[in-house]
Scaffold this active site. Structure first.
Site, short mmCIF file in Angstrom:
data_model
loop_
_atom_site.label_atom_id
_atom_site.label_comp_id
_atom_site.label_asym_id
_atom_site.label_seq_id
_atom_site.Cartn_x
_atom_site.Cartn_y
_atom_site.Cartn_z
CE LYS A 22 100.31 39.82 99.83
NZ LYS A 22 99.44 38.78 100.36
CG ASN A 23 96.90 41.21 102.08
OD1 ASN A 23 97.30 40.42 101.23
ND2 ASN A 23 97.36 41.22 103.34
NE ARG A 94 94.13 31.69 105.15
CZ ARG A 94 93.32 30.90 105.83
NH1 ARG A 94 93.47 29.60 105.77
NH2 ARG A 94 92.36 31.40 106.56
CB CYS A 118 100.93 28.23 104.77
SG CYS A 118 100.38 29.44 105.93
NE ARG A 123 97.15 32.20 106.99
CZ ARG A 123 97.65 33.06 106.10
NH1 ARG A 123 98.72 32.78 105.43
NH2 ARG A 123 97.06 34.21 105.87
CG ASP A 306 100.52 40.60 106.99
OD1 ASP A 306 100.67 39.49 107.50
OD2 ASP A 306 99.68 40.83 106.09
NE ARG A 399 102.91 33.59 97.48
CZ ARG A 399 102.33 32.87 98.42
NH1 ARG A 399 102.99 31.92 99.03
NH2 ARG A 399 101.08 33.10 98.78
C1 UD1 Z 1 94.78 38.13 105.86
C2 UD1 Z 1 95.94 38.66 105.05
C3 UD1 Z 1 97.26 38.28 105.69
C4 UD1 Z 1 97.29 38.74 107.16
C5 UD1 Z 1 96.05 38.25 107.90
C6 UD1 Z 1 95.95 38.80 109.30
C7 UD1 Z 1 94.99 38.62 102.82
C8 UD1 Z 1 95.02 38.04 101.46
N1 UD1 Z 1 95.85 38.10 103.72
O1 UD1 Z 1 94.89 36.71 105.84
O2 UD1 Z 1 98.31 38.93 104.97
O3 UD1 Z 1 98.43 38.21 107.79
O4 UD1 Z 1 94.86 38.64 107.20
O5 UD1 Z 1 95.98 40.18 109.29
O6 UD1 Z 1 94.24 39.52 103.09
N2 UD1 Z 1 91.53 31.63 111.19
C9 UD1 Z 1 90.83 30.53 111.62
N3 UD1 Z 1 89.76 30.11 110.86
C10 UD1 Z 1 89.37 30.75 109.72
C11 UD1 Z 1 90.11 31.90 109.31
C12 UD1 Z 1 91.17 32.30 110.08
O7 UD1 Z 1 91.14 29.93 112.65
O8 UD1 Z 1 88.39 30.33 109.08
C13 UD1 Z 1 92.71 32.09 112.00
C14 UD1 Z 1 94.00 31.96 111.21
O9 UD1 Z 1 94.54 30.66 111.29
C15 UD1 Z 1 94.86 33.00 111.89
C16 UD1 Z 1 93.85 34.10 112.26
O10 UD1 Z 1 92.57 33.46 112.26
O11 UD1 Z 1 95.45 32.49 113.03
C17 UD1 Z 1 93.85 35.28 111.31
O12 UD1 Z 1 93.50 34.87 110.03
P1 UD1 Z 1 92.72 35.80 108.99
O13 UD1 Z 1 92.40 37.11 109.58
O14 UD1 Z 1 91.59 34.99 108.42
O15 UD1 Z 1 93.83 35.96 107.89
P2 UD1 Z 1 93.68 35.82 106.33
O16 UD1 Z 1 92.39 36.43 105.88
O17 UD1 Z 1 93.98 34.43 105.90
#
Ligand code: UD1
Length: 418
Positions: A22-23, A94, A118, A123, A306, A399
Site C-alpha cells: 500500500k505505502n 493523509r 488523525c 502529523r 506500523d 483501507r
Molecule cells: C508513512 C506511512 C505510514 C508510516 C509512516 C512512518 C505512507 C503512505 N504512510 O507515513 O504508514 O506509519 O510513514 O513509517 O507511506 N512529521 C512531521 N512533519 C512532516 C512530516 C512528518 O512532523 O512534515 C512527523 C509525523 O507527525 C510523524 C513522523 O514525522 O510523527 C513520521 O512521519 P512520516 O515519516 O512523514 O510518515 P508518513 O509519510 O505520513
C-alpha cells in the site's frame, strides 16, 4: 460501519501470499501525475486507500482505473493535470497530500487542502513544505489550503530534521523535474522510498542513493510512460507473521522480501518464536509459549511503527514483561484500552507501554481507531477465547489491507461480518 465477529483460539495454518505494498502504491500512483501518456502499474493492492488516491487522480483530470482483465493492475492515461486537489479526499487520507510535489513540478502551482489531524498524532506537513521551499517554491496557507507556487523549481541542498517518509517522497518527486541537482540529507530509507525512486528512474528520472541517508536527484525535462510492478507489502507480511505467532499456528508466507522485514523477524526470534527464510517464503511456527521482549519503533531499518500495535498484541501473551516504546508517532497507543478490555495487562508510561504478559485473552467488543490498531485487535481476537466483536466505524481494516479477513479465514480463522 464494518463489524467483524471473530471466534478465537484457532491456530492459523497453511500458505498465504502477500499483496502489493500500500505505502509504495500510494506515492507511485501520485507520481504518475508527472508522467504524461499511458502507464501501467502492477501488483497494486485492491484496498480503500488506493481507491482514494485513484479518485484524487481522477479529480485532477487523469484517467485511472483498475484493469478489468489483469488483477491488481491500474491503467493510467495522463493527458492533462489540474492543480487543485479536492478537500474531501485529502482530508480522508493523509497520503493524498503527497500529490503536492508532482502537481507543483508539472503545473508550477499546486493547491492542496491541509490534511487534518488523525488518531495517531497531529502529523504536520512542515517537513514537506520546508523541502519544497528549498527547491524555490513559495508556500502559503489560505483558507485551509496549502498553495505552492514556483514557475521553475531549482535543485538545492535539502536537509530533513527527521527522516519523514512522505516528505522524502514529495521532495524526490518535485526534484525529478527541477532544474539542476538536488540532494536530500537525512532522507527516509524505507523500501517504499526506494520503490518510488525505481519507478521514477524507469520513467526517465535521474536519482541515486535511494535507500541511503543521502538521495541525489538531477532534474530532467520530462518523464515518459512506464510499466512498473510494485514491491510486496512488508507490513502485511509482518502482520501475517504476528498472526501465526499469536494463534500458535504454522504459516508459510509467500512473496516476501525478507530483507525488508529483518527487524520484525529478529524481534520475533528474540521472543523464541521459530522463523525460517527460504528465498521469498517466510516460515513461521509457534507451538509453545514465548518470551517477553523490549522494542522501540524507529525509522527504517529500525522496527516499524506500523508493526508496533500488532507486536503489542503478541507481547500481551508473552512470558514476562515487555516495554514497547514508540518514537515515530506521538499518540500511537489507541489500541491499549481496547486490548485491556480483552484482559491484557498494559500500562502506558509516557511514550512507552509496559506490557505484563497474561496467560490468555478473552473475547470482548472492541473499537478500531486507526489501521494498525485494527490489525492489532483482529490478531488479539484470533488468539482470544470466545467471541470478539470488532467495530471498525471508518473501515480502517479495508483501507489498508487487501482481503485480510478472507486470507485469515482461508488459514483456519473464523471471522464473519456481523
Ligand atoms: C508513512 C506511512 C505510514 C508510516 C509512516 C512512518 C505512507 C503512505 N504512510 O507515513 O504508514 O506509519 O510513514 O513509517 O507511506 N512529521 C512531521 N512533519 C512532516 C512530516 C512528518 O512532523 O512534515 C512527523 C509525523 O507527525 C510523524 C513522523 O514525522 O510523527 C513520521 O512521519 P512520516 O515519516 O512523514 O510518515 P508518513 O509519510 O505520513
Amino acid at each position: 460501519m464494518l463489524k467483524l465477529l471473530v471466534k478465537g483460539a484457532k491456530p492459523l495454518r497453511g500458505e498465504v501470499m502477500v499483496s502489493g505494498a500500500k505505502n509504495a502504491a500510494l506515492p507511485i500512483l501520485a507520481a504518475t501525475i508527472m508522467v504524461p501518456g499511458r502507464s501501467v502499474i502492477r501488483n497494486i493492492p485492491n484496498l480503500l486507500d488506493v481507491v482514494t488516491i485513484i479518485r484524487v487522480l481522477r479529480a485532477l483530470g487523469i484517467k485511472a482505473e483498475y484493469s478489468q482483465s489483469a488483477p491488481n493492475t491500474v491503467n493510467i492515461w495522463n493527458y492533462q493535470v489540474k492543480h487543485v486537489a479536492p478537500y474531501e479526499l485529502v482530508t480522508k487520507m493523509r497520503a493524498s497530500f503527497f500529490v503536492i510535489g508532482p502537481i507543483l513540478a508539472v503545473k508550477g502551482l499546486a493547491k492542496i487542502p491541509l490534511p487534518g489531524g488523525c488518531a495517531i498524532g497531529s502529523r504536520p506537513v512542515d517537513i514537506h513544505i520546508k523541502g519544497l521551499e528549498a527547491l524555490g517554491a513559495r508556500v502559503e496557507l489560505e483558507h485551509g489550503f496549502v498553495i505552492a507556487r514556483a514557475s521553475k523549481l531549482r535543485g538545492a541542498k535539502v536537509y530533513f530534521d527527521f527522516p519523514s517518509v512522505g516528505a522524502t517522497e514529495s521532495v524526490m518527486m518535485a526534484a525529478a523535474l527541477a532544474e539542476g541537482e538536488t540532494s536530500i540529507g537525512n532522507a527516509a530509507r524505507e523500501p517504499e522510498v526506494v520503490d518510488l525512486a525505481n519507478f521514477l528512474i524507469k520513467a526517465g528520472a535521474k536519482i541515486e542513493g535511494a535507500g541511503t541517508e543521502e538521495i541525489r536527484v538531477v532534474g530532467v525535462e520530462k518523464l515518459s510512460p512506464v510499466e512498473y510492478s510494485i514491491i510486496p507489502d512488508r507490513i502485511e507480511a509482518g502482520t501475517l507473521m504476528m498472526a501465526a505467532a499469536i494463534t500458535k499456528g504454522d504459516l508459510k508466507i509467500r512473496g516476501v522480501i525478507a530483507e525488508h522485514i529483518e527487524a520484525t523477524i529478529r524481534k520475533l526470534q528474540e521472543t523464541g518464536i521459530q522463523v525460517g527464510i527460504d528465498g521469498e517464503t517466510v516460515n513461521i511456527k509457534n507451538d509453545d509459549g514465548f518470551k517477553a521482549s523490549d522494542v522501540k519503533t524507529l525509522p527504517y531499518p529500525g522496527f516499524p511503527t506500523d508493526m508496533q500495535p500488532q507486536f503489542t498484541s503478541l507481547l500481551s501473551l508473552a512470558n514476562g514483561t515487555s516495554v514497547v516504546s514508540e518514537s515515530v508517532f506521538e499518540n500511537r497507543f489507541m489500541h491499549l484500552p481496547e486490548l485491556r478490555r480483552m484482559g491484557a495487562d498494559i500500562k502506558l508510561e509516557g511514550q512507552s507501554a509496559i506490557v505484563n504478559g497474561v496467560a490468555k485473552l478473552s473475547g470482548a467488543p472492541v473499537r478500531v481507531t486507526d489501521l494498525r490498531a485494527g490489525a492489532a485487535l483482529l490478531l488479539a481476537g484470533l488468539a482470544a477465547e470466545g467471541e470478539t466483536l470488532i467495530e471498525d466505524r471508518d473501515h480502517h481494516l479495508n483501507r489498508g489491507y487487501e482481503r485480510l479477513v478472507e486470507k485469515f479465514n482461508a488459514l483456519g480463522a473464523d471471522i464473519k461480518k456481523a
